[in-house]
Design a protein around this motif. Sequence first.
Motif, PDB file in Angstrom:
ATOM      1  N   GLU A  10       0.837  -1.198   0.000  1.00  0.00           N
ATOM      2  CA  GLU A  10       0.000   0.000   0.000  1.00  0.00           C
ATOM      3  C   GLU A  10       0.872   1.249   0.000  1.00  0.00           C
ATOM      4  N   TYR A  11       0.478   2.218  -0.828  1.00  0.00           N
ATOM      5  CA  TYR A  11       1.213   3.472  -0.950  1.00  0.00           C
ATOM      6  C   TYR A  11       0.231   4.641  -0.917  1.00  0.00           C
ATOM      7  N   PRO A  12       0.356   5.553   0.060  1.00  0.00           N
ATOM      8  CA  PRO A  12      -0.473   6.761   0.044  1.00  0.00           C
ATOM      9  C   PRO A  12      -0.047   7.655  -1.128  1.00  0.00           C
ATOM     10  N   VAL A  13      -1.011   8.207  -1.830  1.00  0.00           N
ATOM     11  CA  VAL A  13      -0.732   9.012  -3.022  1.00  0.00           C
ATOM     12  C   VAL A  13      -1.447  10.355  -2.895  1.00  0.00           C
ATOM     13  N   ARG A  14      -0.770  11.419  -3.314  1.00  0.00           N
ATOM     14  CA  ARG A  14      -1.397  12.739  -3.306  1.00  0.00           C
ATOM     15  C   ARG A  14      -1.856  13.091  -4.725  1.00  0.00           C
ATOM     16  N   CYS A  15      -2.961  12.499  -5.129  1.00  0.00           N
ATOM     17  CA  CYS A  15      -3.598  12.878  -6.397  1.00  0.00           C
ATOM     18  C   CYS A  15      -5.000  12.274  -6.418  1.00  0.00           C
ATOM     19  N   GLU A  85      -7.905   2.997  -3.280  1.00  0.00           N
ATOM     20  CA  GLU A  85      -8.789   3.059  -2.124  1.00  0.00           C
ATOM     21  C   GLU A  85      -8.699   4.436  -1.494  1.00  0.00           C
ATOM     22  N   LYS A  86      -9.689   4.769  -0.704  1.00  0.00           N
ATOM     23  CA  LYS A  86      -9.701   6.023   0.052  1.00  0.00           C
ATOM     24  C   LYS A  86      -9.665   5.674   1.531  1.00  0.00           C
ATOM     25  N   SER A  87      -8.756   6.301   2.268  1.00  0.00           N
ATOM     26  CA  SER A  87      -8.710   6.119   3.713  1.00  0.00           C
ATOM     27  C   SER A  87      -9.928   6.806   4.317  1.00  0.00           C
ATOM     28  N   GLU A  88     -10.710   6.065   5.110  1.00  0.00           N
ATOM     29  CA  GLU A  88     -11.892   6.661   5.732  1.00  0.00           C
ATOM     30  C   GLU A  88     -11.498   7.702   6.771  1.00  0.00           C
ATOM     31  N   VAL A  89     -10.345   7.516   7.398  1.00  0.00           N
ATOM     32  CA  VAL A  89      -9.901   8.424   8.452  1.00  0.00           C
ATOM     33  C   VAL A  89      -9.342   9.724   7.875  1.00  0.00           C
ATOM     34  N   THR A  90      -8.408   9.603   6.917  1.00  0.00           N
ATOM     35  CA  THR A  90      -7.713  10.795   6.394  1.00  0.00           C
ATOM     36  C   THR A  90      -8.254  11.264   5.050  1.00  0.00           C
ATOM     37  N   ASN A  91      -9.108  10.460   4.422  1.00  0.00           N
ATOM     38  CA  ASN A  91      -9.631  10.733   3.083  1.00  0.00           C
ATOM     39  C   ASN A  91      -8.526  10.751   2.030  1.00  0.00           C
ATOM     40  N   GLN A  92      -7.368  10.160   2.343  1.00  0.00           N
ATOM     41  CA  GLN A  92      -6.241  10.122   1.417  1.00  0.00           C
ATOM     42  C   GLN A  92      -6.413   8.974   0.416  1.00  0.00           C
ATOM     43  N   THR A  93      -5.951   9.198  -0.801  1.00  0.00           N
ATOM     44  CA  THR A  93      -5.961   8.166  -1.826  1.00  0.00           C
ATOM     45  C   THR A  93      -4.820   7.183  -1.550  1.00  0.00           C
ATOM     46  N   ILE A  94      -5.119   5.883  -1.669  1.00  0.00           N
ATOM     47  CA  ILE A  94      -4.115   4.850  -1.424  1.00  0.00           C
ATOM     48  C   ILE A  94      -4.044   3.920  -2.633  1.00  0.00           C
ATOM     49  N   GLN A 116       9.436   1.074  -8.711  1.00  0.00           N
ATOM     50  CA  GLN A 116       8.488   1.440  -9.768  1.00  0.00           C
ATOM     51  C   GLN A 116       7.537   2.538  -9.285  1.00  0.00           C
ATOM     52  N   VAL A 117       7.014   2.365  -8.073  1.00  0.00           N
ATOM     53  CA  VAL A 117       6.047   3.323  -7.543  1.00  0.00           C
ATOM     54  C   VAL A 117       6.720   4.673  -7.290  1.00  0.00           C
ATOM     55  N   LYS A 118       7.980   4.654  -6.896  1.00  0.00           N
ATOM     56  CA  LYS A 118       8.723   5.908  -6.725  1.00  0.00           C
ATOM     57  C   LYS A 118       8.759   6.668  -8.049  1.00  0.00           C
ATOM     58  N   ASP A 119       8.954   5.946  -9.154  1.00  0.00           N
ATOM     59  CA  ASP A 119       8.934   6.559 -10.480  1.00  0.00           C
ATOM     60  C   ASP A 119       7.540   7.112 -10.799  1.00  0.00           C
ATOM     61  N   LEU A 120       6.517   6.356 -10.450  1.00  0.00           N
ATOM     62  CA  LEU A 120       5.140   6.822 -10.647  1.00  0.00           C
ATOM     63  C   LEU A 120       4.901   8.110  -9.870  1.00  0.00           C
ATOM     64  N   PHE A 121       5.312   8.132  -8.606  1.00  0.00           N
ATOM     65  CA  PHE A 121       5.106   9.330  -7.776  1.00  0.00           C
ATOM     66  C   PHE A 121       5.844  10.529  -8.360  1.00  0.00           C
ATOM     67  N   HIS A 122       7.030  10.287  -8.902  1.00  0.00           N
ATOM     68  CA  HIS A 122       7.779  11.366  -9.548  1.00  0.00           C
ATOM     69  C   HIS A 122       6.961  11.943 -10.700  1.00  0.00           C
ATOM     70  N   ARG A 123       6.362  11.063 -11.506  1.00  0.00           N
ATOM     71  CA  ARG A 123       5.541  11.509 -12.647  1.00  0.00           C
ATOM     72  C   ARG A 123       4.294  12.258 -12.180  1.00  0.00           C
ATOM     73  N   LEU A 124       3.782  11.857 -11.012  1.00  0.00           N
ATOM     74  CA  LEU A 124       2.562  12.488 -10.476  1.00  0.00           C
ATOM     75  C   LEU A 124       2.871  13.782  -9.719  1.00  0.00           C
ATOM     76  N   GLY A 125       4.172  14.049  -9.499  1.00  0.00           N
ATOM     77  CA  GLY A 125       4.555  15.230  -8.745  1.00  0.00           C
ATOM     78  C   GLY A 125       4.428  15.052  -7.244  1.00  0.00           C
ATOM     79  N   ASN A 126       4.477  13.799  -6.775  1.00  0.00           N
ATOM     80  CA  ASN A 126       4.394  13.500  -5.337  1.00  0.00           C
ATOM     81  C   ASN A 126       5.760  13.556  -4.699  1.00  0.00           C
TER      82      ASN A 126
END
Length: 126
Positions: A10-15, A85-94, A116-126
């Motif tokens: 699981e990875y929290p994502v800011r998008c 998924e969405k965290s019910e507590v923080t409403n963060q995208t996971i 791989q996910v680090k590369d994805l986050f870079h592309r997403l600006g996370n």
Amino acid sequence: MSKKQLYTLEYPVRCSPTILYDFLATSSGLQEWFADKVDDEDGTFSFSWNGSEDTAEVLDQEEEKFIRFHWSHAPKDEYFEFAIEKSEVTNQTILVIKDFAEKKEIKDQSMLWDHQVKDLFHRLGN
């Protein structure tokens, strides 16, 4: 040969789920972070990395929720899946990744996904 087992990362994502889903379920999105080249024809994706190729069929998907792939060379009951998924507590995208590996290989496979996910986050600006 030992049977592979399912593991989950699981990875929290800011998008938004909409933007994330495009990176997980389209050939152009996957080509940004997952493979050097990705083509999609009628639900079968072709992936290329450093000259080697593999294909995966989309088994199931739900817009902005998940997409499940099956590698053409893998046993029928194995797959890899990207879920949002969405965290019910923080409403963060996971981003939830499910994959199969032999027990002794799970740590190495997890590190590969982390990269791989680090590369994805870079592309997403996370």
